[in-house]
Design an enzyme around this catalytic site. Sequence first.
Site, PDB file in Angstrom:
ATOM      1  N   ARG A  85      51.146  87.998  24.630  1.00 17.15           N
ATOM      2  CA  ARG A  85      50.567  87.797  25.961  1.00 17.15           C
ATOM      3  C   ARG A  85      50.738  86.336  26.327  1.00 17.15           C
ATOM      4  O   ARG A  85      50.407  85.458  25.514  1.00 17.15           O
ATOM      5  CB  ARG A  85      49.078  88.153  25.904  1.00 17.15           C
ATOM      6  CG  ARG A  85      48.357  88.046  27.221  1.00 17.15           C
ATOM      7  CD  ARG A  85      46.853  88.228  27.060  1.00 17.15           C
ATOM      8  NE  ARG A  85      46.186  86.927  27.107  1.00 17.15           N
ATOM      9  CZ  ARG A  85      44.899  86.745  27.394  1.00 17.15           C
ATOM     10  NH1 ARG A  85      44.116  87.788  27.650  1.00 17.15           N
ATOM     11  NH2 ARG A  85      44.362  85.545  27.430  1.00 17.15           N
TER      12      ARG A  85
ATOM     13  N   TYR B  40      40.804  80.376  33.513  1.00 24.24           N
ATOM     14  CA  TYR B  40      40.170  81.261  32.530  1.00 24.24           C
ATOM     15  C   TYR B  40      41.220  81.805  31.570  1.00 24.24           C
ATOM     16  O   TYR B  40      42.314  82.177  31.963  1.00 24.24           O
ATOM     17  CB  TYR B  40      39.467  82.429  33.224  1.00 24.24           C
ATOM     18  CG  TYR B  40      38.765  83.349  32.238  1.00 24.24           C
ATOM     19  CD1 TYR B  40      37.599  82.940  31.603  1.00 24.24           C
ATOM     20  CD2 TYR B  40      39.289  84.592  31.913  1.00 24.24           C
ATOM     21  CE1 TYR B  40      36.959  83.749  30.680  1.00 24.24           C
ATOM     22  CE2 TYR B  40      38.656  85.414  30.996  1.00 24.24           C
ATOM     23  CZ  TYR B  40      37.491  84.979  30.375  1.00 24.24           C
ATOM     24  OH  TYR B  40      36.868  85.784  29.454  1.00 24.24           O
TER      25      TYR B  40
ATOM     26  N   ASP C  49      47.628  88.823  31.462  1.00 22.66           N
ATOM     27  CA  ASP C  49      46.275  89.248  31.838  1.00 22.66           C
ATOM     28  C   ASP C  49      45.881  88.589  33.156  1.00 22.66           C
ATOM     29  O   ASP C  49      45.884  87.355  33.268  1.00 22.66           O
ATOM     30  CB  ASP C  49      45.295  88.841  30.727  1.00 22.66           C
ATOM     31  CG  ASP C  49      43.943  89.527  30.858  1.00 22.66           C
ATOM     32  OD1 ASP C  49      43.665  90.114  31.922  1.00 22.66           O
ATOM     33  OD2 ASP C  49      43.161  89.463  29.888  1.00 22.66           O
TER      34      ASP C  49
ATOM     35  N   HIS D 214      42.892  89.249  34.583  1.00 19.97           N
ATOM     36  CA  HIS D 214      41.437  89.095  34.540  1.00 19.97           C
ATOM     37  C   HIS D 214      40.760  89.526  35.837  1.00 19.97           C
ATOM     38  O   HIS D 214      39.838  88.855  36.324  1.00 19.97           O
ATOM     39  CB  HIS D 214      41.048  87.651  34.197  1.00 19.97           C
ATOM     40  CG  HIS D 214      41.398  87.272  32.787  1.00 19.97           C
ATOM     41  ND1 HIS D 214      42.331  86.309  32.473  1.00 19.97           N
ATOM     42  CD2 HIS D 214      40.949  87.732  31.609  1.00 19.97           C
ATOM     43  CE1 HIS D 214      42.428  86.196  31.158  1.00 19.97           C
ATOM     44  NE2 HIS D 214      41.610  87.058  30.610  1.00 19.97           N
TER      45      HIS D 214
ATOM     46  N   GLU E 143      47.772  93.235  32.994  1.00 13.20           N
ATOM     47  CA  GLU E 143      46.432  93.686  32.604  1.00 13.20           C
ATOM     48  C   GLU E 143      45.392  93.367  33.678  1.00 13.20           C
ATOM     49  O   GLU E 143      45.410  92.267  34.243  1.00 13.20           O
ATOM     50  CB  GLU E 143      46.060  92.988  31.290  1.00 13.20           C
ATOM     51  CG  GLU E 143      44.639  93.230  30.826  1.00 13.20           C
ATOM     52  CD  GLU E 143      44.345  92.479  29.538  1.00 13.20           C
ATOM     53  OE1 GLU E 143      45.298  92.145  28.804  1.00 13.20           O
ATOM     54  OE2 GLU E 143      43.163  92.212  29.281  1.00 13.20           O
TER      55      GLU E 143
ATOM     56  N   GLU F 276      38.967  96.873  29.792  1.00 14.08           N
ATOM     57  CA  GLU F 276      38.212  96.205  28.722  1.00 14.08           C
ATOM     58  C   GLU F 276      36.724  96.103  29.056  1.00 14.08           C
ATOM     59  O   GLU F 276      35.911  95.973  28.155  1.00 14.08           O
ATOM     60  CB  GLU F 276      38.804  94.829  28.381  1.00 14.08           C
ATOM     61  CG  GLU F 276      38.671  93.798  29.478  1.00 14.08           C
ATOM     62  CD  GLU F 276      39.336  92.469  29.123  1.00 14.08           C
ATOM     63  OE1 GLU F 276      40.451  92.496  28.592  1.00 14.08           O
ATOM     64  OE2 GLU F 276      38.729  91.431  29.383  1.00 14.08           O
TER      65      GLU F 276
ATOM     66  N   ARG G 159      42.254 100.111  28.051  1.00 13.00           N
ATOM     67  CA  ARG G 159      41.792  99.004  27.204  1.00 13.00           C
ATOM     68  C   ARG G 159      40.356  99.145  26.713  1.00 13.00           C
ATOM     69  O   ARG G 159      39.900  98.377  25.869  1.00 13.00           O
ATOM     70  CB  ARG G 159      41.954  97.678  27.962  1.00 13.00           C
ATOM     71  CG  ARG G 159      43.415  97.278  27.981  1.00 13.00           C
ATOM     72  CD  ARG G 159      43.672  95.943  28.579  1.00 13.00           C
ATOM     73  NE  ARG G 159      42.915  94.839  28.014  1.00 13.00           N
ATOM     74  CZ  ARG G 159      43.090  94.350  26.791  1.00 13.00           C
ATOM     75  NH1 ARG G 159      43.963  94.884  25.980  1.00 13.00           N
ATOM     76  NH2 ARG G 159      42.363  93.319  26.381  1.00 13.00           N
TER      77      ARG G 159
ATOM     78  N   GLU H  64      45.389  94.610  20.869  1.00 13.99           N
ATOM     79  CA  GLU H  64      45.275  93.152  21.019  1.00 13.99           C
ATOM     80  C   GLU H  64      44.800  92.528  19.705  1.00 13.99           C
ATOM     81  O   GLU H  64      43.905  93.062  19.045  1.00 13.99           O
ATOM     82  CB  GLU H  64      44.268  92.830  22.135  1.00 13.99           C
ATOM     83  CG  GLU H  64      44.114  91.351  22.424  1.00 13.99           C
ATOM     84  CD  GLU H  64      43.176  91.085  23.612  1.00 13.99           C
ATOM     85  OE1 GLU H  64      42.391  91.984  23.968  1.00 13.99           O
ATOM     86  OE2 GLU H  64      43.248  89.984  24.178  1.00 13.99           O
TER      87      GLU H  64
ATOM     88  N   TRP I 129      35.157  89.469  41.730  1.00 13.22           N
ATOM     89  CA  TRP I 129      35.446  90.397  40.649  1.00 13.22           C
ATOM     90  C   TRP I 129      34.274  90.502  39.707  1.00 13.22           C
ATOM     91  O   TRP I 129      33.417  89.678  39.645  1.00 13.22           O
ATOM     92  CB  TRP I 129      36.706  89.991  39.870  1.00 13.22           C
ATOM     93  CG  TRP I 129      36.669  88.632  39.320  1.00 13.22           C
ATOM     94  CD1 TRP I 129      35.970  88.178  38.239  1.00 13.22           C
ATOM     95  CD2 TRP I 129      37.363  87.487  39.832  1.00 13.22           C
ATOM     96  NE1 TRP I 129      36.189  86.857  38.033  1.00 13.22           N
ATOM     97  CE2 TRP I 129      37.046  86.406  39.016  1.00 13.22           C
ATOM     98  CE3 TRP I 129      38.220  87.292  40.920  1.00 13.22           C
ATOM     99  CZ2 TRP I 129      37.548  85.125  39.220  1.00 13.22           C
ATOM    100  CZ3 TRP I 129      38.721  86.025  41.118  1.00 13.22           C
ATOM    101  CH2 TRP I 129      38.377  84.953  40.264  1.00 13.22           C
TER     102      TRP I 129
END
Length: 402
Positions: A147, A159, A210, A212, A236, A262, A283, A339, A402
């Site tokens: 990743r 982040y 990712d 996020h 992701e 996730e 995930r 992961e 988010w």
Amino acid sequence: MKITGARVIVTSPDRNFTTLRIDTDEGIYGLGDGTLNGRELAVASYLTEHVIPCLVGRDPFAIEDIWQYLYRGAYWRRGPVTMSAIAAVDVALWDIKGKALNTPVYNLLGGASRHGCLVYAHANGSDIPEAIDSIQQHIDLGYLAIRAQAGVPGVSSSYGVPKAGKPYEPAERGLPTESLWSTEKYLRFAPRLFEAVRSAAGEEIHLLHDVHHRLTPIQAARLGKSLEPYDLFWMEDPVPAELQEGFALIRQHTTTPIATGEVFNSFHDAHDLIRNQWIDYLRMTIVHGGGITALKKAADFASVYHVKTGFHGATDLSPITMAAALHFGLAIHNFGIQEHMPHTALTDSVFPHAYTFADGYMHPGDAPGLGVEMDEALAATLPYQRAYLPVARQMDGTLTDW
Ligand code: EZ4
Ligand code: CO
């Protein structure tokens, strides 16, 4: 066999973990992870005050019945605290059953379907050259899937990108920090990052990224399209997933594969995503999704729709969850990738484990049960330390959506 007692151990070997130990009248015990990053004590209290009193005296082999009892019996279903607590019980019971039958948990789930679980590592950099150095370091370590994340120019603290010289660790001790975010700058930067990373890594390495949850569906569609030339393994969490049909819009525009979930804690969070084939990888992992019992049902449903697993495996998931995920991933047919963010040496000393990494794959080992122990004496010297995930605001100060 009967459950004679259970207790919660909260410890902080460089980061916080909430662990459940269940004991039986035959001297066999099981370990389960209930860590919920930034909310660890809520799960500890849920278990200690409300779950453990209901476990004593039960048959630890009745895993399905205990799962249903805790899920349906509570009346209040789902939610990350509840489901992480149920997962801790469930995983500890699978550990007990494996130890009692003297076999690794993957044998209880159908036996090995492959020689190991393909894992992906994290390559991070404050800029593109640093990210490329990090990719090369991980290729040298044997990883086949990586990743890639890099600091976005003009965004002071991105982040998922660690500060110079520090290992990647999303939570920070103390009260939550705040950072600034610019979607416009990110959308301009991400294709440049992957153009450079793909040309440095070569075509064989699987590359992942990712997002996020930081985009809207139409922005995510644009990003996926702009990354198509770089052949990503997945993009992701492109958008927050409460609105499941948002993924339909992304799918209409791009063939970049999508992984999400996730932060999910229930099959129902993913039901529409899976049955509409809006995602490629799920995930939601064992600790946050309600345990092995819950994930087996979700993975079997997903297999009908060509959706594979790609479980979350950051450092806030304890070695107990990593072991459970590897037993699970070795056994099920529709395993995709796992992961792997290695824990610190101190975390590994608190949780000695049988799982191993070699040549891009991890294996859970053949110890009975999960193959993870806990050094409780060491854990007792490392008390809980308040820590939170950071909070992000847009450049004008608005809290991100988010
Ligand atoms: O934000 O583990 O894919 N990995 C990630 C992680 C998560 C943290 C949350 O606790 O997105 O960095
Ligand atoms: Co993520």
